[in-house]
Structure formats: C-alpha cells, structure tokens
Design a protein around this motif. Structure first.
Motif, PDB file in Angstrom:
ATOM      1  N   VAL A 122      -2.573   8.767   5.240  1.00 47.35           N
ATOM      2  CA  VAL A 122      -1.564   8.185   6.121  1.00 47.35           C
ATOM      3  C   VAL A 122      -2.204   7.811   7.463  1.00 47.35           C
ATOM      4  N   PRO A 123      -2.118   6.533   7.871  1.00 53.89           N
ATOM      5  CA  PRO A 123      -2.690   6.151   9.173  1.00 53.89           C
ATOM      6  C   PRO A 123      -1.828   6.682  10.312  1.00 53.89           C
ATOM      7  N   PRO A 124      -2.428   6.844  11.496  1.00 47.33           N
ATOM      8  CA  PRO A 124      -1.638   7.328  12.632  1.00 47.33           C
ATOM      9  C   PRO A 124      -0.642   6.261  13.075  1.00 47.33           C
ATOM     10  N   PRO A 125       0.455   6.676  13.669  1.00 45.19           N
ATOM     11  CA  PRO A 125       1.442   5.687  14.130  1.00 45.19           C
ATOM     12  C   PRO A 125       0.864   4.870  15.289  1.00 45.19           C
TER      13      PRO A 125
ATOM     14  N   PRO B 277       0.833  -1.204   0.000  1.00 43.55           N
ATOM     15  CA  PRO B 277       0.000   0.000   0.000  1.00 43.55           C
ATOM     16  C   PRO B 277       0.869   1.256   0.000  1.00 43.55           C
ATOM     17  N   HIS B 278       0.368   2.285  -0.643  1.00 46.37           N
ATOM     18  CA  HIS B 278       1.065   3.568  -0.710  1.00 46.37           C
ATOM     19  C   HIS B 278       0.254   4.586   0.072  1.00 46.37           C
ATOM     20  N   PHE B 279       0.871   5.225   1.057  1.00 44.27           N
ATOM     21  CA  PHE B 279       0.183   6.203   1.882  1.00 44.27           C
ATOM     22  C   PHE B 279       0.770   7.576   1.580  1.00 44.27           C
TER      23      PHE B 279
END
Length: 140
Positions: free
Chosen positions: A15-18, A8-10
């Motif tokens: 962008v998901p949270p860390p 997957p490319h964010f």
C-alpha cells in the motif's frame, strides 16, 4: 465482491502512503500561466502610462493649431509605480498554485516596472531643474 479488472490492487505492505500536501502545478501549465500574466502586465503598464499622460494634461493626440509643433510627454510616473506594485502583489496568487515559474516572472517584471518608474521620475525631475535653470539664465 470482486475488484474491478485492470486496476491495481494494494494489500498489506504494497500500500503506497497517502498523498501529503498540495501538488505543484505542471511545468507546461506554469509556463502558460507566466506568459498569460506577462501579457496582462504589459497591458496594465501601458494603460498606467497612458492614464498618467492623460491625467497630467500633457497629451494631445492631434495638434489643435496645426503648426506641426512637437508633442511633449511629461506625465506623472506615480501611475507606473502603482502598476509595478500591483504586479508584485499579483505574484502571491500564482504562489498559492505552487506555480514557481510564474511567481519568479511576476516578481522580475514588477521590479523592472518599479525601476522604470523611479528612473523616469528622476529623469523628469532632472529635466525640470535643467529647464528651470535655462529659463532663469535667459531672463537675466
């Protein structure tokens, strides 16, 4: 530079949270850990039981006189109580892994072992006072 294919490319708002904090142990692993610790708890309680009998000197596996008399088990319940305390203390280790099923089972088993040790000690004390009363009545 090209990105690997299939991953997957964010970018941007996608962008998901860390990840935060530590993850919990999977449920299957938690149950397996609980069963393994339960087996170790049983082995430890039986070992404490036999150690207490051996230390008190009341246990003779074979009748030396061969008169088929009864073997009495009057041992020190302190060893079983210590085993229960160790079981309760080991509940802290699965807690570090966030293994909540194992923690609950360890605390439950530790409390049961402590209750058995206290009731066994109380039973031995009551049996001893009854035996002393019977001996004193017999010698009057």
């Amino acid at each position: 530079m090209t990105a690997p294919v299939g991953l997957p490319h964010f970018r941007g708002a996608n962008v998901p949270p860390p990840p935060t904090g530590r993850r919990q142990l999977p449920v299957a692993a938690d149950i397996a850990l609980a069963v393994g610790l339960l087996v170790l708890d049983v082995i430890g309680a039986v070992a404490a039981f036999l150690l207490g009998i051996d230390v008190s000197g009341d246990w003779r596996p074979f009748d030396p006189g061969a008169d088929n008399s009864d073997v009495t088990f009057g041992f020190n319940w302190l060893y079983v109580g210590i085993a229960g305390g160790v079981v309760l203390l080991t509940a802290a280790l699965p807690y570090l892994l966030r293994a909540y099923v194992s923690v609950a089972l360890q605390v439950l088993v530790g409390m049961v072992v402590l209750v058995v040790a206290m009731s066994g000690a109380q039973y031995d004390e009551e049996r001893g006072t009854r035996a002393d009363a019977a001996v004193s009545v017999a010698y009057r």
